[in-house]
Design a protein around this motif. Structure first.
Motif, PDB file in Angstrom:
ATOM      1  N   HIS A  72      -4.366  15.229  45.621  1.00  0.00           N
ATOM      2  CA  HIS A  72      -3.570  15.997  46.578  1.00  0.00           C
ATOM      3  C   HIS A  72      -2.574  16.906  45.858  1.00  0.00           C
ATOM      4  N   GLN A  76      -2.476  21.012  46.015  1.00  0.00           N
ATOM      5  CA  GLN A  76      -1.306  21.746  46.485  1.00  0.00           C
ATOM      6  C   GLN A  76      -0.766  22.699  45.421  1.00  0.00           C
ATOM      7  N   GLU A 269       0.615  20.058  58.422  1.00  0.00           N
ATOM      8  CA  GLU A 269      -0.368  19.193  57.774  1.00  0.00           C
ATOM      9  C   GLU A 269      -0.388  17.801  58.406  1.00  0.00           C
ATOM     10  N   GLU A 275      -3.380  15.223  58.306  1.00  0.00           N
ATOM     11  CA  GLU A 275      -3.651  14.947  56.893  1.00  0.00           C
ATOM     12  C   GLU A 275      -2.349  14.448  56.250  1.00  0.00           C
ATOM     13  N   SER A 278      -1.928  14.655  52.278  1.00  0.00           N
ATOM     14  CA  SER A 278      -1.581  15.990  51.788  1.00  0.00           C
ATOM     15  C   SER A 278      -0.137  16.334  52.131  1.00  0.00           C
TER      16      SER A 278
END
Length: 308
Positions: A72, A76, A269, A275, A278
């Protein structure tokens, strides 16, 4: 028999002494125990939980399902986090300096020993009583491109209507105006309290030396309230990084992502895409950025702060 009694008495006295020492050591922790419990529930546990979730793929309910390690974070750092971080940094630069300058100017005006200064102090501090949702709703109506009063006043002086909230060039500025106004009362109260703590003897000495109003402000007022300004700067930057309500109510991150700050993206998110892994990774990255930025603020800013 007597020797045995004395030995038992010494042994009992020694144990009482040890218990007393332990009680003295534990006493400070008992005083801070309520605060530690609240911090553990509302600060430490959420941070630990976020770190944990950031290492997993989660289901729509936020339960960890598949361990993926640092994937993750890698996603990002190579994806949209930096874009939203750039928008957030722009928002900080738009709002924090302007808010501090306006708060200082209003505090100087309200500090003057004139009749009615108390009334102006009340007016200038009034934004403190307005919630972010209420302020955003007020400005949403004022900035309406068709019926808003701002465009109406601009039309009176021959300026074309501005699409404040639908034009990517103006949207972040428009939301920034709301944030500046909402924080203006806080900055004003801080600056005014700093001005009230400046010794009058310093102003009198500056007058004797022939210093005018501008020189007194630069060489007396600003150095003496520099701790207050520094505190307002640090708190203002932290608040600007956490802006959410104004974005959510006025632009929802648009148009074209022009107001998609980090906190709003985390919200999207987690509670729109579900999610949570994330979103947790982005929250941890934002936390790291804020810690680093605050550290450098203290390292660089305290050199220019004059403590009495």
């Amino acid at each position: 028999m007597r020797a045995g009694t004395e030995a038992a008495f010494r042994s009992k006295g020694g144990s009482n002494w040890k218990l007393g020492r332990w009680a003295e050591r534990l006493e400070p922790y008992l005083y801070i125990a309520p605060s530690l419990i609240l911090l553990s529930i509302f600060v430490f546990y959420p941070i630990i939980r976020s770190v944990y979730l950031s290492l997993y793929l989660t289901d729509p309910l936020g339960n960890p399902k598949v361990f993926i390690g640092l994937r993750h974070y890698a996603t990002q750092l190579t994806g949209g986090f930096f874009q939203s971080l750039l928008v957030t940094l722009k928002f900080v630069l738009y709002t924090v300096p302007v808010g501090l300058v306006l708060g200082f100017i209003l505090a100087l005006l309200a500090y003057q020993p004139v009749k009615g200064s108390r009334f102006f102090q009340l007016v200038f501090s009034s934004p403190l009583a307005v919630s972010a949702a209420t302020g955003a709703t007020i400005f949403l109506m004022m900035l309406n491109p068709v019926s808003g009063i701002v465009n109406y006043l601009l039309g009176l002086i021959g300026i074309e209507p501005v699409r404040w909230l639908t034009d990517p060039k103006w949207a972040l500025w428009a939301v920034g105006m709301v944030s500046i106004w909402l924080r203006l009362g806080f900055n004003f109260v801080l600056m005014l309290s700093g001005l009230q703590n400046v010794p009058e003897e310093l102003y009198e000495a500056a007058l004797v030396d022939g210093a005018g109003p501008w020189a007194r402000t630069i060489h007396v007022t600003l150095p003496m309230i520099s701790p207050t300004i520094f505190f307002a700067l640090v708190v203002g930057v932290i608040h600007a990084f956490q802006v959410f309500t104004e974005i959510d109510m006025m632009t929802a991150g648009g148009p074209s992502g022009a107001t998609n700050v980090v906190v709003f993206q985390i919200y999207q998110e987690a509670f729109r895409k579900y999610e949570f892994g994330s979103a947790s990774a982005q929250a941890i990255l934002l936390f790291i950025v804020m810690v680093i930025l605050t550290y450098f603020q203290f390292r660089l800013g305290e050199r220019r702060v004059h403590y009495q």
